[in-house]
Design a protein around this motif. Sequence first.
Motif, short mmCIF file in Angstrom:
data_model
loop_
_atom_site.label_atom_id
_atom_site.label_comp_id
_atom_site.label_asym_id
_atom_site.label_seq_id
_atom_site.Cartn_x
_atom_site.Cartn_y
_atom_site.Cartn_z
N HIS A 181 25.79 4.42 25.61
CA HIS A 181 24.03 4.63 25.87
C HIS A 181 23.87 2.89 26.15
O HIS A 181 22.84 3.00 27.74
CB HIS A 181 23.31 4.42 24.69
N MET A 182 24.42 2.10 25.65
CA MET A 182 23.30 0.39 25.97
C MET A 182 24.28 0.05 27.20
O MET A 182 23.43 -0.70 27.67
CB MET A 182 23.27 -0.67 24.77
N LYS A 183 25.51 -0.02 27.35
CA LYS A 183 26.09 -0.01 28.30
C LYS A 183 25.67 0.54 29.96
O LYS A 183 25.67 0.04 30.58
CB LYS A 183 27.47 0.10 28.05
N VAL A 184 25.45 1.81 30.13
CA VAL A 184 25.23 1.93 31.10
C VAL A 184 24.44 2.08 31.63
O VAL A 184 23.41 1.45 32.82
CB VAL A 184 25.56 3.49 31.32
N LEU A 185 22.92 1.11 31.08
CA LEU A 185 21.18 1.17 31.42
C LEU A 185 21.62 -0.22 31.40
O LEU A 185 21.43 -0.74 32.76
CB LEU A 185 20.35 1.03 29.84
N ALA A 186 22.80 -0.94 30.99
CA ALA A 186 22.95 -2.96 31.65
C ALA A 186 23.54 -2.54 32.98
O ALA A 186 23.31 -2.92 33.62
CB ALA A 186 24.13 -3.14 30.23
N GLN A 187 24.38 -1.35 32.60
CA GLN A 187 25.08 -1.24 34.08
C GLN A 187 24.19 -0.92 35.45
O GLN A 187 24.02 -0.92 36.66
CB GLN A 187 26.41 0.12 34.75
N LEU A 188 23.13 -0.29 34.95
CA LEU A 188 22.17 -0.33 36.07
C LEU A 188 21.29 -0.93 36.08
O LEU A 188 20.08 -1.19 37.30
CB LEU A 188 21.24 1.42 35.52
N GLY A 189 21.22 -2.48 35.34
CA GLY A 189 20.53 -3.41 36.17
C GLY A 189 19.27 -3.96 35.45
O GLY A 189 18.24 -4.57 35.19
N ALA A 190 19.41 -2.53 33.46
CA ALA A 190 18.23 -3.53 32.39
C ALA A 190 19.23 -4.16 31.70
O ALA A 190 20.13 -4.66 31.58
CB ALA A 190 18.10 -2.05 32.02
#
Length: 419
Positions: free
Chosen positions: A127-136
Amino acid sequence: MDKLQIDGGRRLEGTIAIAGAKNAALPQIAASLLSPHALTLTNLPQVGDVANMLSVVGRHGVAVNVAGPHTATLNAGPANHVEAPYDLVRKMRATVLVLGPLVARFGRARVSLPGGCAIGARPIDLHMKVLAQLGASVAVESGYIVAEALSGLAGARIVLASPSVGATQTAMMAATYATGETEIVNAAGEPEVADLAACLAAMGANIEGAGTHRIAVQGPTNWRAARHHTIPDRIEAGTYAMAAAITRGHLELTGARLEHLGALAQMLETVGARMWPTDRGLMVACDGRVAAADISTEPYPGFPTDLQAQYMALMAVADGACAIRETIFENRFMHVPELVRMGADISLRGSTALVRGRTKLVGAPVMATDLRASVCLVLAGLAAEGQTTVSRVYHLDRGYEDLARKLVRCGAAIRRVPE
Ligand code: UD1
């Protein structure tokens, strides 16, 4: 705290109405946070987890208007609170699903690390990784996941290391705010993911491919007021299908969909029971002792991990021996010692349970440890000789609407009594 007293040995016959899917409803309630317009959800199951999720979004400032037992209108127009506190989140792991919507819409989220069923480590790294990949920017600070995207999210190509249902849903929801296209590769193909996409599409989102392993989301979204009818609960339906098989009964499951239960239908056929579609849902019939057959849990459309415990109860009284392999969660055999207390012959080797079918189980006091483990003990109790007492019924209340009453109407002898 209540317990269930079950007098076993009665054949089930009748009709059970299948409720809306808990696991589809939970992300849809979280998705209400995305839009400034109202979302009306119909066919919500009346279960503990749904009530908990409604409280969680309520704490974020969503106006929750419950209009009957299965309908709620959620208006996140006034929502502004971006912290999900420990006291609510600890009860249920699925509350992590508010993380994506909060950071996408408000640019910031602070969500306590979740608790939930004790069926393994259940990390939330994806969950954390996908948000980071979207720029968070995403970090864990003092037991909280803190995510920030003050200048917004940007579409990206996300390749999931494993097809996590929850991480796919987090990515899909967050991507509705990202500029441009987001592609989610190795996405989970579960019907609950497709139903979330249908709900988001009704709310205005532009999503293609949900239900397959490649999902494309085009953002940002022009939000509008929406209404969505949640799909029927395939796990509840599968549970009652196995109740019919274990009691050698006949049950019609109204609202259930065969296309969501292909792997189970195939297994029931293999072991000597039958499942077929009717005008109103599904019919399940079993006229004798089932035969043993191996299974391995798999992502959809394979055999669901959420039906593994129930299948093990059925195999405990099957003719022959079988291996049940759990590949999704590493600690999902907590029902085994309880089934053994009822006379089952089961031994564990790593992620595989070897089950030698017995001609009968014997009623005993047993303890529920998680949602699906508890319902497996109820099934075992329905088939056992004598009385079974299942304590800690609150686990069942998290995910089964009216379980005792539905079974009693079909001939089971079950009483709910205070512990
Ligand atoms: C959902 C269901 C749950 C079901 C499961 C698998 C809901 C509310 N719950 O859970 O009933 O048993 O799908 O069908 O819909 N994982 C990671 N990192 C992550 C996320 C997951 O390692 O960030 C691992 C998990 O520990 C597990 C596997 O991936 O081993 C699958 O989990 P996932 O598909 O994410 O399950 P949930 O969405 O939590």
